[in-house]
Enzyme design. Structure first.
Site, PDB file in Angstrom:
ATOM      1  N   ASP A  14      44.887  39.673  40.003  1.00 13.14           N
ATOM      2  CA  ASP A  14      44.517  39.783  41.422  1.00 13.14           C
ATOM      3  C   ASP A  14      45.004  38.649  42.328  1.00 13.14           C
ATOM      4  O   ASP A  14      44.254  38.158  43.176  1.00 13.14           O
ATOM      5  CB  ASP A  14      42.989  39.909  41.564  1.00 13.14           C
ATOM      6  CG  ASP A  14      42.417  41.055  40.753  1.00 13.14           C
ATOM      7  OD1 ASP A  14      43.193  41.920  40.297  1.00 13.14           O
ATOM      8  OD2 ASP A  14      41.195  41.092  40.565  1.00 13.14           O
ATOM      9  N   LYS A  75      43.126  48.434  40.338  1.00 18.51           N
ATOM     10  CA  LYS A  75      41.848  48.641  39.663  1.00 18.51           C
ATOM     11  C   LYS A  75      40.686  48.505  40.633  1.00 18.51           C
ATOM     12  O   LYS A  75      40.834  47.942  41.714  1.00 18.51           O
ATOM     13  CB  LYS A  75      41.692  47.648  38.500  1.00 18.51           C
ATOM     14  CG  LYS A  75      41.647  46.184  38.960  1.00 18.51           C
ATOM     15  CD  LYS A  75      41.568  45.240  37.773  1.00 18.51           C
ATOM     16  CE  LYS A  75      41.459  43.808  38.190  1.00 18.51           C
ATOM     17  NZ  LYS A  75      40.235  43.426  38.895  1.00 18.51           N
ATOM     18  N   CYS A 108      36.558  38.382  38.371  1.00 14.76           N
ATOM     19  CA  CYS A 108      37.475  39.187  37.566  1.00 14.76           C
ATOM     20  C   CYS A 108      38.013  38.448  36.349  1.00 14.76           C
ATOM     21  O   CYS A 108      38.182  39.042  35.283  1.00 14.76           O
ATOM     22  CB  CYS A 108      38.616  39.725  38.429  1.00 14.76           C
ATOM     23  SG  CYS A 108      38.019  40.898  39.683  1.00 14.76           S
TER      24      CYS A 108
END
Length: 179
Positions: A14, A75, A108
């Site tokens: 990310d 995602k 994450c």
């Protein structure tokens, strides 16, 4: 235990346009992730990138996206391993080690690392290539992951463990990245 190129997958989580500017030390995180990507490419270590809700957070920053042709997985789950496409792609590589960089460390990164540990993978979180919005969150991530068995490493630790020795052609090509 050593991080071995033949056993590793580099997971870049990310590093997105709207997320990067809000992080602590974004330039350091990007610089070190670029070094990891270059070393992984040189050493034939597979690379997987993710983007959390790219419609809202944007795409992977150009500094990262432009230097690799690695697959990018969009995602919604915080743990990459909970995303079916990513999880399957990771498992299909047949490697036993995950080297993780990315954002946000306490969301994450920590959830992905914990999921990988639950599946008996060896996990290494690259502390100088991982970031959160606050230092407290970064520190909590590192403490928690260390307590559950993740290796907390630096970019240079990863690169030199992948290399294993000096004097090789790989070493000569990678050395300028860490000087």
């Amino acid at each position: 235990m050593l991080i071995r190129a033949s056993d590793s997958v580099l997971v870049v989580i990310d590093m997105q346009e709207r997320l990067v500017p809000a992080m602590q030390a974004p330039a350091r995180t990007i610089r070190n992730t670029k070094t990891l990507i270059a070393a992984a490419t040189e050493m034939d270590v597979p690379i997987l990138l993710t983007e959390q809700y790219p419609k809202g957070l944007g795409r992977t920053v150009p500094e990262i996206a432009s230097i690799t042709e690695a697959p990018v997985f969009s995602k919604m789950h915080f743990s990459c391993m909970e995303d079916e496409a990513f999880g399957q792609a990771f498992r299909d590589l047949g490697r036993k080690q995950a080297v993780i960089s990315g954002m946000e460390a306490h969301i994450c990164v920590v959830q992905t690392a914990a999921s990988l540990i639950e599946e008996d993978y060896e996990v290494f979180v690259v502390s100088d290539a991982t970031a959160s919005r606050t230092l407290e969150s970064e520190h909590a991530c590192i403490q928690r992951l260390s307590a559950i068995g993740a290796g907390i490493v630096t970019t240079e630790m990863v690169v030199f463990e992948w290399l294993g020795q000096a004097g090789s052609d790989h070493f000569k090509r990678i050395l300028p990245l860490v000087k």
